[in-house]
Design a protein around this motif. Structure first.
Motif, short mmCIF file in Angstrom:
data_model
loop_
_atom_site.label_atom_id
_atom_site.label_comp_id
_atom_site.label_asym_id
_atom_site.label_seq_id
_atom_site.Cartn_x
_atom_site.Cartn_y
_atom_site.Cartn_z
N ASN A 98 -3.65 2.14 -9.76
CA ASN A 98 -4.33 1.19 -8.87
C ASN A 98 -3.82 1.29 -7.43
O ASN A 98 -3.73 0.28 -6.71
CB ASN A 98 -4.17 -0.25 -9.39
CG ASN A 98 -4.96 -0.48 -10.66
OD1 ASN A 98 -6.11 -0.08 -10.78
ND2 ASN A 98 -4.33 -1.12 -11.64
N ASP A 99 -3.55 2.51 -6.97
CA ASP A 99 -2.99 2.70 -5.63
C ASP A 99 -4.12 2.82 -4.60
O ASP A 99 -4.29 3.86 -3.95
CB ASP A 99 -2.09 3.93 -5.60
CG ASP A 99 -1.18 3.93 -4.37
OD1 ASP A 99 -1.31 3.01 -3.54
OD2 ASP A 99 -0.35 4.83 -4.26
N TYR A 100 -4.86 1.73 -4.44
CA TYR A 100 -5.93 1.70 -3.43
C TYR A 100 -5.35 1.75 -2.02
O TYR A 100 -6.00 2.22 -1.08
CB TYR A 100 -6.77 0.43 -3.60
CG TYR A 100 -7.60 0.40 -4.86
CD1 TYR A 100 -8.88 0.95 -4.89
CD2 TYR A 100 -7.12 -0.16 -6.04
CE1 TYR A 100 -9.66 0.92 -6.04
CE2 TYR A 100 -7.87 -0.19 -7.20
CZ TYR A 100 -9.15 0.35 -7.20
OH TYR A 100 -9.91 0.34 -8.34
N LYS A 101 -4.14 1.24 -1.87
CA LYS A 101 -3.52 1.19 -0.55
C LYS A 101 -3.37 2.59 0.06
O LYS A 101 -3.54 2.78 1.27
CB LYS A 101 -2.13 0.54 -0.66
CG LYS A 101 -1.45 0.28 0.67
CD LYS A 101 0.00 -0.18 0.48
CE LYS A 101 0.10 -1.41 -0.41
NZ LYS A 101 1.50 -1.92 -0.50
N LEU A 102 -3.10 3.59 -0.77
CA LEU A 102 -2.92 4.95 -0.28
C LEU A 102 -4.19 5.50 0.36
O LEU A 102 -4.12 6.33 1.27
CB LEU A 102 -2.48 5.85 -1.44
CG LEU A 102 -2.08 7.29 -1.09
CD1 LEU A 102 -0.84 7.31 -0.21
CD2 LEU A 102 -1.85 8.10 -2.36
N GLY A 103 -5.36 5.04 -0.10
CA GLY A 103 -6.63 5.53 0.43
C GLY A 103 -7.29 4.59 1.41
O GLY A 103 -8.47 4.78 1.77
#
Length: 451
Positions: free
Chosen positions: A312-317
């Motif tokens: 759930n690493d939406y922050k990276l994108g």
């Protein structure tokens, strides 16, 4: 008499071998086992229940809808943006969490003072459309494993939801649902130990055979990739025809070189060959976590384990985050990473004695809810840990596709890493469910693609 006994022994041995091969070729799950899917098991075979202390919640169907008012031009917004880390794992407190961290990530913590693992609450967001899940349940009793290949798929994207061996788990990853088709432009970066990097931009078209206007026998997908930058690669195009049963048929690949203005076969687009634009930091079958024919390794299903994995690493994108803010020396900016506690299938591949590969062993960690490789450890032929894969997964909620937000491969031998798949600064939204024309994905079309 001796000859007669010897003949009998040989006959018995041959019968046993044939029986074993038959069992391997026709091993399927029973109807009673398939009935568990959607009951005590998720539609793709994960455990429906949470873990004992509740740190892994029960599965509740995944993340099926985008946020209200969302548009593709915004990129994929973080549904958990207000959450804070529960704790952060560093080299200093590694011993406390070591049993839930891959050997590769332990090595990164030990090697790089800047590497850390912020751990957030767990969300089981992965899900696929109901029609895809229904097909998995329907065909689970029919799919066959034949040597290193599969047959009788009949449209299923998770052939072995209750795997009995490592090879079945690998096929679940290779065949998993990715929306039927995908068009995207993304950026990748070879980052040297000094922190220097350059940008490789690629326009990709990946169309599964089910989404083609004309189907091909034994075809899984058609794949093309056109380099946009750097200037030394711009206009180069790769084309791959990926078979399903790779016992019957090997991968076919071609490349168009803009400098030579010619199309040639590219048998090196497989296994451990190095790809353009990667600086040798990733081999071909590392792409997409793992891909291609699995026949050079013996695959062992070690079992299922609770581990801290990138999820759930939406922050990276995030569209507000620039590439330069991500690409820090030795490892991507750890403040932009997100790890959660999930159950993963651990699959260990050991190089076969009659095969060649730069990796002597590789361990893959597959998400129980999507069969996606979330992390990977690759060892050289001397048994030394060499490359560490960190592969953050997100749910692309508009398409109901669990897939990668990025792929990262760390090279422990030189402090470099290769980060692929970002779209933060790309203007064209990714498109899932795309269709393909047969004539556009043939070798004759490569020159047109390169212009």
């Amino acid at each position: 008499m001796k000859n007669t006994l010897r003949a009998a022994r040989l006959s018995g041995l041959a019968g046993a071998v044939l029986l074993a091969l038959s069992a391997q070729a026709f091993a399927q799950i029973t109807a009673d086992q398939a009935a568990r899917l959607g009951q005590d098991l998720t539609p793709l075979g994960g455990e429906m229940a949470g873990n004992a202390d509740g740190s892994i919640p029960a599965y509740s169907g995944g993340l099926a809808q985008p946020p209200a008012g969302w548009s593709a031009s915004q990129g994929y917004l973080d549904p958990f943006a207000t959450e804070k880390p529960l704790f952060t794992i560093t080299a200093a407190n590694l011993a406390q969490y070591k049993d839930k961290i891959t050997p590769g990530m332990q090595a990164l913590l030990a090697k790089y003072p800047t590497f850390k693992m912020p751990v957030y609450p767990t969300h089981r967001t992965a899900m696929v459309p109901a029609s895809i899940a229904a097909k998995v349940k329907q065909e689970a009793v029919n799919v066959q494993l034949n040597g290193f290949g599969v047959s009788n798929l009949n449209g299923t994207t998770t052939p072995f939801p209750i795997p009995k061996n490592g090879l079945e788990a690998i096929w679940n990853h290779n065949l998993r649902y990715l929306g039927g088709g995908l068009q995207r432009t993304y950026a990748s970066f070879p980052v040297r130990g000094s922190g220097d990097f350059y940008t490789v931009r690629i326009q990709e078209n990946r169309v599964f055979d089910t989404n083609m206007d004309k189907q091909s026998e034994n075809r899984l997908l058609n794949y093309s990739a056109r380099f946009i930058s750097p200037a030394t690669l711009a206009g180069t195009v790769q084309l791959v025809h990926e078979p399903i049963d790779q016992v019957k048929e090997v991968r076919s690949a071609w490349i168009y070189n803009v400098g030579q203005r010619r199309v040639r076969r590219a048998p090196d687009l497989a296994y451990d060959n190095v790809n353009d634009g990667t600086e040798g930091l990733r081999v071909t079958d590392d792409f997409d976590g793992y891909n291609g024919a699995p026949d050079r390794f013996d695959w062992k299903l070690v079992g299922k384990q609770e581990m801290y994995v990138p999820y759930n690493d939406y922050k990276l994108g995030d569209k507000a985050v620039k590439y330069k803010d991500i690409l820090t020396p030795n490892t991507p900016n750890p403040d932009l990473m997100r790890y959660e506690l999930h159950r993963v299938w651990v699959v260990e591949g050991t190089l076969r004695k009659d095969a060649k590969h730069v990796y002597g062993k590789r361990t893959l960690y597959l998400d129980e809810d999507s069969w996606t490789v979330l992390a990977s450890d690759a060892y050289d032929t001397r048994g030394t840990l060499w490359r560490v894969g960190v592969h953050p997964l997100v749910q692309f909620y508009d398409a109901q596709v669990p897939w990668y937000r990025a792929n990262i491969w760390h090279d422990l031998s030189n402090g470099s890493y290769y980060l692929a798949g970002l779209a933060n600064e790309e203007t064209q939204p990714w498109s899932f469910g795309s269709k393909g024309r047969f004539v556009d994905l043939q070798p004759d079309a490569l020159r047109r693609m390169g212009k």
